[in-house]
Scaffold this active site. Structure first.
Site, PDB file in Angstrom:
ATOM      1  N   HIS A 172       0.862  -1.186   0.000  1.00 38.55           N
ATOM      2  CA  HIS A 172       0.000   0.000   0.000  1.00 38.55           C
ATOM      3  C   HIS A 172       0.898   1.234   0.000  1.00 38.55           C
ATOM      4  O   HIS A 172       2.130   1.124  -0.046  1.00 38.55           O
ATOM      5  CB  HIS A 172      -0.948  -0.026   1.214  1.00 38.55           C
ATOM      6  CG  HIS A 172      -0.247  -0.268   2.519  1.00 38.55           C
ATOM      7  ND1 HIS A 172       0.635   0.638   3.064  1.00 38.55           N
ATOM      8  CD2 HIS A 172      -0.267  -1.328   3.375  1.00 38.55           C
ATOM      9  CE1 HIS A 172       1.104   0.166   4.211  1.00 38.55           C
ATOM     10  NE2 HIS A 172       0.581  -1.032   4.418  1.00 38.55           N
ATOM     11  N   GLY A 222       1.856   3.191   2.245  1.00 39.40           N
ATOM     12  CA  GLY A 222       2.892   3.231   3.291  1.00 39.40           C
ATOM     13  C   GLY A 222       4.165   2.563   2.804  1.00 39.40           C
ATOM     14  O   GLY A 222       5.265   3.131   2.887  1.00 39.40           O
ATOM     15  N   HIS A 223       4.013   1.347   2.269  1.00 38.37           N
ATOM     16  CA  HIS A 223       5.176   0.640   1.721  1.00 38.37           C
ATOM     17  C   HIS A 223       5.818   1.439   0.586  1.00 38.37           C
ATOM     18  O   HIS A 223       7.036   1.522   0.479  1.00 38.37           O
ATOM     19  CB  HIS A 223       4.737  -0.711   1.128  1.00 38.37           C
ATOM     20  CG  HIS A 223       4.161  -1.684   2.107  1.00 38.37           C
ATOM     21  ND1 HIS A 223       2.877  -2.155   2.019  1.00 38.37           N
ATOM     22  CD2 HIS A 223       4.710  -2.304   3.186  1.00 38.37           C
ATOM     23  CE1 HIS A 223       2.653  -3.024   2.991  1.00 38.37           C
ATOM     24  NE2 HIS A 223       3.745  -3.137   3.717  1.00 38.37           N
ATOM     25  N   GLN A 231       7.229 -15.183  12.576  1.00 40.30           N
ATOM     26  CA  GLN A 231       6.792 -14.051  13.405  1.00 40.30           C
ATOM     27  C   GLN A 231       5.298 -14.091  13.714  1.00 40.30           C
ATOM     28  O   GLN A 231       4.764 -13.178  14.331  1.00 40.30           O
ATOM     29  CB  GLN A 231       7.191 -12.728  12.763  1.00 40.30           C
ATOM     30  CG  GLN A 231       6.406 -12.344  11.519  1.00 40.30           C
ATOM     31  CD  GLN A 231       6.988 -11.113  10.851  1.00 40.30           C
ATOM     32  OE1 GLN A 231       8.095 -11.130  10.332  1.00 40.30           O
ATOM     33  NE2 GLN A 231       6.236 -10.014  10.858  1.00 40.30           N
ATOM     34  N   LYS A 284       5.245   3.151  11.799  1.00 43.71           N
ATOM     35  CA  LYS A 284       3.989   2.449  12.111  1.00 43.71           C
ATOM     36  C   LYS A 284       4.255   1.320  13.102  1.00 43.71           C
ATOM     37  O   LYS A 284       3.447   1.050  13.991  1.00 43.71           O
ATOM     38  CB  LYS A 284       3.407   1.902  10.801  1.00 43.71           C
ATOM     39  CG  LYS A 284       2.360   0.823  10.948  1.00 43.71           C
ATOM     40  CD  LYS A 284       1.000   1.433  11.025  1.00 43.71           C
ATOM     41  CE  LYS A 284      -0.066   0.441  11.407  1.00 43.71           C
ATOM     42  NZ  LYS A 284       0.025  -0.873  10.834  1.00 43.71           N
ATOM     43  N   ASP A 285       5.395   0.621  12.907  1.00 39.54           N
ATOM     44  CA  ASP A 285       5.793  -0.460  13.817  1.00 39.54           C
ATOM     45  C   ASP A 285       6.924   0.066  14.709  1.00 39.54           C
ATOM     46  O   ASP A 285       8.082  -0.322  14.565  1.00 39.54           O
ATOM     47  CB  ASP A 285       6.237  -1.678  13.008  1.00 39.54           C
ATOM     48  CG  ASP A 285       5.104  -2.218  12.150  1.00 39.54           C
ATOM     49  OD1 ASP A 285       4.306  -3.009  12.654  1.00 39.54           O
ATOM     50  OD2 ASP A 285       4.988  -1.802  10.976  1.00 39.54           O
ATOM     51  N   GLN A 343       9.082  -2.351  16.633  1.00 41.31           N
ATOM     52  CA  GLN A 343       9.923  -3.125  15.713  1.00 41.31           C
ATOM     53  C   GLN A 343      11.193  -2.342  15.360  1.00 41.31           C
ATOM     54  O   GLN A 343      12.292  -2.902  15.327  1.00 41.31           O
ATOM     55  CB  GLN A 343       9.114  -3.430  14.450  1.00 41.31           C
ATOM     56  CG  GLN A 343       9.919  -3.990  13.301  1.00 41.31           C
ATOM     57  CD  GLN A 343       9.028  -4.463  12.168  1.00 41.31           C
ATOM     58  OE1 GLN A 343       8.429  -5.531  12.262  1.00 41.31           O
ATOM     59  NE2 GLN A 343       8.901  -3.680  11.120  1.00 41.31           N
ATOM     60  N   VAL A 381       2.346   6.593   7.432  1.00 44.01           N
ATOM     61  CA  VAL A 381       1.526   7.094   6.321  1.00 44.01           C
ATOM     62  C   VAL A 381       0.070   6.737   6.623  1.00 44.01           C
ATOM     63  O   VAL A 381      -0.243   5.582   6.940  1.00 44.01           O
ATOM     64  CB  VAL A 381       1.978   6.479   4.977  1.00 44.01           C
ATOM     65  CG1 VAL A 381       1.113   6.992   3.829  1.00 44.01           C
ATOM     66  CG2 VAL A 381       3.453   6.799   4.726  1.00 44.01           C
TER      67      VAL A 381
HETATM   68  P1  AMP Z   1       4.652  -5.027   6.652  1.00 45.13           P
HETATM   69  O1  AMP Z   1       4.494  -5.442   5.227  1.00 45.13           O
HETATM   70  O2  AMP Z   1       3.366  -4.689   7.334  1.00 45.13           O
HETATM   71  O3  AMP Z   1       5.543  -5.948   7.434  1.00 45.13           O
HETATM   72  O4  AMP Z   1       5.425  -3.638   6.609  1.00 45.13           O
HETATM   73  C1  AMP Z   1       6.653  -3.502   5.939  1.00 45.13           C
HETATM   74  C2  AMP Z   1       7.281  -2.186   6.326  1.00 45.13           C
HETATM   75  O5  AMP Z   1       6.415  -1.116   5.952  1.00 45.13           O
HETATM   76  C3  AMP Z   1       7.515  -2.059   7.842  1.00 45.13           C
HETATM   77  O6  AMP Z   1       8.750  -1.413   8.068  1.00 45.13           O
HETATM   78  C4  AMP Z   1       6.349  -1.216   8.272  1.00 45.13           C
HETATM   79  O7  AMP Z   1       6.610  -0.468   9.442  1.00 45.13           O
HETATM   80  C5  AMP Z   1       6.176  -0.309   7.076  1.00 45.13           C
HETATM   81  N1  AMP Z   1       4.816   0.232   7.048  1.00 45.13           N
HETATM   82  C6  AMP Z   1       3.657  -0.487   7.028  1.00 45.13           C
HETATM   83  N2  AMP Z   1       2.599   0.347   7.069  1.00 45.13           N
HETATM   84  C7  AMP Z   1       3.102   1.608   7.121  1.00 45.13           C
HETATM   85  C8  AMP Z   1       2.522   2.899   7.207  1.00 45.13           C
HETATM   86  N3  AMP Z   1       1.196   3.082   7.250  1.00 45.13           N
HETATM   87  N4  AMP Z   1       3.352   3.973   7.264  1.00 45.13           N
HETATM   88  C9  AMP Z   1       4.697   3.801   7.253  1.00 45.13           C
HETATM   89  N5  AMP Z   1       5.309   2.606   7.173  1.00 45.13           N
HETATM   90  C10 AMP Z   1       4.525   1.527   7.114  1.00 45.13           C
END
Ligand code: AMP
Length: 282
Positions: free
Chosen positions: A34, A36-37, A61, A149-150, A153, A176
């Site tokens: 999305h 954010g990514h 995980q 967001k994390d 982490q 985001v």
């Molecule tokens: P995930 O696919 O959920 O494991 O996320 C992959 C990376 O994208 C991680 O570093 C998340 O923190 C980051 N991420 C996921 N959602 C967002 C967001 N809304 N805003 C910023 N980074 C994000």
């Protein structure tokens, strides 16, 4: 854009790129990409010559009763999205490529993993630290990009990189959000229209805390109870945790000093959403 599925081919690609003097960015994800990514990827592209995005729904995980099997997967859509963000390579290994028969090594980070998502998802950060360590070893990036967001982490991975003297710079990108405030997440796809609306309670309750702090309210228990009360106004929401710790050490505090992390995990129906903000003494 290339899609690489094996560690051997990934290493070969990286060796060649490094021979050509290219700098390398890694963006680890679980896919179902999305905005954010994509923001992480665009920032990675600005910082380095070559962007590698890993798409791997990491089984280690997820807890036994979590959503590993039904986690959304969409490699076709992800490939188009990543290509549009200027990504050179998607690293998309199968689970048996990352964890072959006989696999036995895991990374444990103590202290900061013993609260927040570490408490409600036992083993989660062991899996995250292990897979990120493996991805960093495979891709050998100059920079790796993660989202605030994390927030926990990020702190866990910063600890790992510092403690193991790993030669990589971790870059952190702000959260985001959708226009209405909902933090973007692959899990938002699980929400019905009614639940999507209810999910706004997370960002709205963070706002309550930010406003209290702006008005000079620094008592942690007062802020925390107001946040919980706000979440409880939403009938579809059920708190997993609402916690405030000093930041970045994540120690308990009773009065806000300097910076604190307000972190939420809230169930909306069957979907567990997280969000956070940094509260700051002005
Ligand atoms: P995930 O696919 O959920 O494991 O996320 C992959 C990376 O994208 C991680 O570093 C998340 O923190 C980051 N991420 C996921 N959602 C967002 C967001 N809304 N805003 C910023 N980074 C994000």
């Amino acid at each position: 854009m290339k899609i690489i599925e094996t560690v051997e081919e990934m290493r070969h690609f990286i060796k060649q790129a490094k021979k050509e003097g290219k700098s390398i960015a890694l963006v680890p994800t679980m896919g179902s990409l999305h905005e954010g990514h994509l923001t992480l990827m665009r920032q990675a592209k600005q910082a380095c010559d070559i962007v590698v995005v890993s798409i791997f729904v990491n089984p280690t995980q997820f807890g036994p009763n979590e959503d590993f099997a039904k986690y959304p997967r969409d490699l076709t859509g992800d490939s188009q999205a990543a290509a549009s963000a200027g990504v050179e390579v998607i690293f998309h290994p199968q689970a048996k490529e990352m964890y072959p028969a006989g696999y036995a090594s895991f990374i444990e980070i103590e202290g900061i993993t013993e609260k927040l998502c570490g408490l409600s998802r036992p083993g989660h950060f062991r899996g995250v630290a292990t897979v990120v360590n493996k991805l960093l070893n495979i891709v050998q990036p100059d920079k790796a990009f993660f989202g605030q967001k994390d927030a926990q982490q990020v702190l866990v991975l910063q600890r790992m990189v510092a403690d193991f003297n790993m030669n990589v710079s971790l870059e952190v990108v702000p959260i985001v959000r959708e226009a209405d405030g909902l933090a973007m997440s692959s899990r938002n796809a699980f929400l019905s229209a009614e639940e999507r609306q209810a999910g706004l309670i997370l960002s709205r309750s963070l706002k309550v805390a930010e406003e209290l702090v702006a008005q000079g309210e620094y008592h942690i228990e007062k802020i925390r109870s107001e946040v919980i009360a706000k979440i409880q106004t939403e009938k579809l929401a059920e708190c997993d945790y609402v916690e405030i710790f000093n930041y970045p050490a994540l120690q308990e505090i009773s009065v806000l000093q300097d910076k604190a992390l307000l972190a939420l995990a809230v169930r909306i129906g069957k979907t567990r959403l997280i969000d956070n903000t940094i509260l700051e003494v002005k």
